[in-house]
Scaffold this motif. Structure first.
Motif, PDB file in Angstrom:
ATOM      1  N   ILE A 286       0.854  -1.195   0.000  1.00 52.18           N
ATOM      2  CA  ILE A 286       0.000   0.000   0.000  1.00 52.18           C
ATOM      3  C   ILE A 286       0.886   1.239   0.000  1.00 52.18           C
ATOM      4  N   GLY A 287       0.567   2.196  -0.859  1.00 56.67           N
ATOM      5  CA  GLY A 287       1.347   3.432  -0.931  1.00 56.67           C
ATOM      6  C   GLY A 287       2.417   3.414  -2.012  1.00 56.67           C
ATOM      7  N   ASP A 288       2.726   2.224  -2.540  1.00 59.63           N
ATOM      8  CA  ASP A 288       3.690   2.151  -3.654  1.00 59.63           C
ATOM      9  C   ASP A 288       3.168   2.946  -4.845  1.00 59.63           C
ATOM     10  N   ILE A 289       4.106   3.418  -5.653  1.00 61.02           N
ATOM     11  CA  ILE A 289       3.746   4.115  -6.890  1.00 61.02           C
ATOM     12  C   ILE A 289       3.537   3.075  -7.995  1.00 61.02           C
TER      13      ILE A 289
ATOM     14  N   LYS B 152      16.581  -2.089  -7.676  1.00 72.39           N
ATOM     15  CA  LYS B 152      16.137  -2.694  -6.401  1.00 72.39           C
ATOM     16  C   LYS B 152      14.952  -1.970  -5.761  1.00 72.39           C
ATOM     17  N   SER B 153      14.237  -1.175  -6.541  1.00 76.45           N
ATOM     18  CA  SER B 153      13.124  -0.419  -5.975  1.00 76.45           C
ATOM     19  C   SER B 153      11.763  -0.998  -6.359  1.00 76.45           C
ATOM     20  N   VAL B 154      11.758  -1.960  -7.309  1.00 78.27           N
ATOM     21  CA  VAL B 154      10.494  -2.485  -7.828  1.00 78.27           C
ATOM     22  C   VAL B 154       9.915  -3.517  -6.862  1.00 78.27           C
ATOM     23  N   THR B 155       8.616  -3.407  -6.576  1.00 76.12           N
ATOM     24  CA  THR B 155       7.983  -4.352  -5.660  1.00 76.12           C
ATOM     25  C   THR B 155       7.112  -5.382  -6.393  1.00 76.12           C
TER      26      THR B 155
ATOM     27  N   THR C 164       5.086  -1.693  -9.808  1.00 76.32           N
ATOM     28  CA  THR C 164       4.910  -0.870  -8.609  1.00 76.32           C
ATOM     29  C   THR C 164       6.298  -0.705  -7.994  1.00 76.32           C
ATOM     30  N   LEU C 165       6.530   0.442  -7.394  1.00 68.85           N
ATOM     31  CA  LEU C 165       7.824   0.653  -6.734  1.00 68.85           C
ATOM     32  C   LEU C 165       7.660   1.546  -5.511  1.00 68.85           C
TER      33      LEU C 165
END
Lengths: 344, 344
Positions: free
Chosen positions: A169-172, A224-227, A289-290
């Motif tokens: 939740i809150g990821d871009i 390393k920022s991608v979820t 998403t990141l």
């Protein structure tokens, strides 16, 4: 009662595949396959992957192109063959994995000439070399339609492979490019809509000469920022719904990245540009998403190599999809391109 | 002169694929693909393989089954799907490599029911589990024919992988079973020949329920006595000619392993049993060469697990194929099953 249940079950199995669509067919197939124990990426992601050793994965994928549904008249055999490679590379791109080698099962109608075959071979090779991979084996057979079934293989460190699951939740939510061009291009090709050459060229080219975002996928993984990550081969809406399902979360899309040519095309043909951007398909942008704090740095990294990362919204708790369209918050329906169902 | 050469080349490319047959088509495709540098097993063997690291190989293979040419009426969808797995496993068996995972591109006619799809899924799964492997991914699409394109993946130590090349003069030629049953079975199914049930059953079963010699292939590799190896999916003669070409050596076949049922079937239908055994196809025995001093020990090893290794001749210097037929030494023609060419 048992009789009634069995009857119901059987009557369901007697249904034609035309009545149920691609997803139900795939789900039925999966139900009847024994799952591989301890598989790292099972069915339901863009690729499959299992451990080669504790740190390394084997990554494989197959995606088939058939002339019955996937090749508009204007698309050359060279383009079709190249595209069959590109659509598989796109799935690897969405996981941040570089493909090593491809093999191809080719079904050829017996009306084909050697010239046709050469064109296909050259298209396959062009697609493979474009993404620094090689075609190292294959099979041919006689079929009524042209069939190009590509399988792609690669290896990857287990750590950091981007999957559909992982969003918070809150990821871009962000994408690697604008949407709607292939939907518009397909309308031009299939419905034979006349448009000005300056519009026709980019829109048709997005159908006939698609590009996989491999460079972007590798850079995104390195950030390393991608979820979570998926490609958009079945349309933007479909990709977002898949990510939503995998993560049991929802999205609020506040900026829909529609290409200028698509807006212009939609306007002059009385079409809805949002419809074209959301419910298209055969588009090969990445949808990810990141972490919000990593957006700027990741964008800068991608821009260095001429790529883009466009934020389009954020991840919300409620498992629904909303979009701001013309200043109004609207709920987006779960639909997208589906084989079998979309046909007569 | 250049004009004449170009004209000749172009007129060749204008030929229909029906006129030239499978091998020429494959050769044309290969000519137009960039070869992967330093590949361990390139085109032209039963599988393709490249280095994962200095000791280990990635092994991949794709083989497609199409209803247009490969599925006789009597074969069920379950059997067809199982066979699509078996024919790929057979190629792995011939290299002595255990497959790890399979992926499947499935082309489905829109007249199919969900029941048909379930049968295919169950057949695929049965084939995979029989050889201790799993189906871990796939794709479906709409096609006029049923298409089952299986890709198989495995890893192998580089050392000791059995290849088509490696035979030496004086080596023994040996096979893992008798020949001719599928050729007879296909004649029964396609030409609707009536035979007694006790003959019909084993002959038709060899077509509809083939088995891959994976256990045998792994044991043969472990024996370290094999110098070259191929499967017999295009017929015994074809396999021997392929080994002959790969090794630039010939064979003297002194004992042709024909199944009793095949002799009986041939006799009662006025057919030549040698023809059935040599020029059949869709048969999945392994055809190998091995050091003559290792024959006995290797045979004993295979017999321990209920398998067979039948010596049928030896490797000779002259690149020709001879066979002792009814006490007479005859030269064997280079032909076998070939797609496209064999069809109307």
């Amino acid at each position: 009662l048992l009789g009634v249940i069995l009857l119901k079950k059987n009557s369901k199995l007697n249904k034609s595949i035309k009545e149920v669509g691609e997803r139900e067919i795939i789900s039925l197939i999966q139900k009847n396959l024994s799952p591989m124990p301890k598989i790292t990426i099972p069915f339901g992601d863009d690729v499959s992957a299992f451990e080669l050793d504790k740190k390394k994965l084997a990554v494989i994928k197959t995606d088939m192109l058939t002339s019955k549904t996937d090749i508009p008249n204007e698309m050359s055999l060279w383009q079709a063959a190249r595209k069959a490679i590109v659509m598989n590379v796109s799935d690897f791109a969405s996981k941040g994995v570089k493909p090593s080698a491809a093999i191809v099962s080719l079904g050829l109608p017996n009306t084909f000439s050697l010239k046709n075959v050469k064109e296909i071979a050259c298209g396959l090779n062009a697609g493979a070399r474009e993404y620094d991979t090689y075609i190292i084996g294959g099979d041919i057979g006689e079929t009524s339609d042209l069939i190009i079934a590509v399988s792609l293989f690669g290896t990857s460190m287990k750590k950091g492979i981007m999957q559909r699951k992982g969003a918070n939740i809150g990821d871009i939510v962000a994408v690697t490019g604008q949407f709607g061009k292939t939907a518009a291009g397909l309308k031009i090709l299939i419905n034979e809509i006349n448009v000005l050459p300056k519009l026709r060229k980019p829109l048709v080219s997005s159908v006939c000469f698609p590009k996989a975002r491999l460079q972007e996928g590798l850079a995104l993984r390195a950030s390393k920022s991608v979820t979570s990550s998926i490609d958009s081969s079945d349309g933007l809406a479909w990709s977002l719904f898949e990510l939503s399902r995998s993560n049991k979360l929802g999205f609020l899309i506040n900026k829909i990245p529609i290409a200028d040519e698509v807006r212009e095309f939609a306007e002059s043909n009385g079409l809805d540009p949002f419809e074209l951007a959301f419910y298209g398909g055969e588009e090969y942008e990445l949808v990810i998403t990141l972490k919000s704090e990593s957006l700027e740095k990741t964008q800068k990294n991608l821009e260095k190599n001429g790529s883009k990362l466009i934020p389009i919204g954020k991840v919300i708790k409620e498992q629904k999809m909303f979009a701001i369209i013309n200043g109004k918050k609207e709920i987006i329906e779960s639909r997208g391109w589906e084989h079998f169902k979309n046909i007569g």
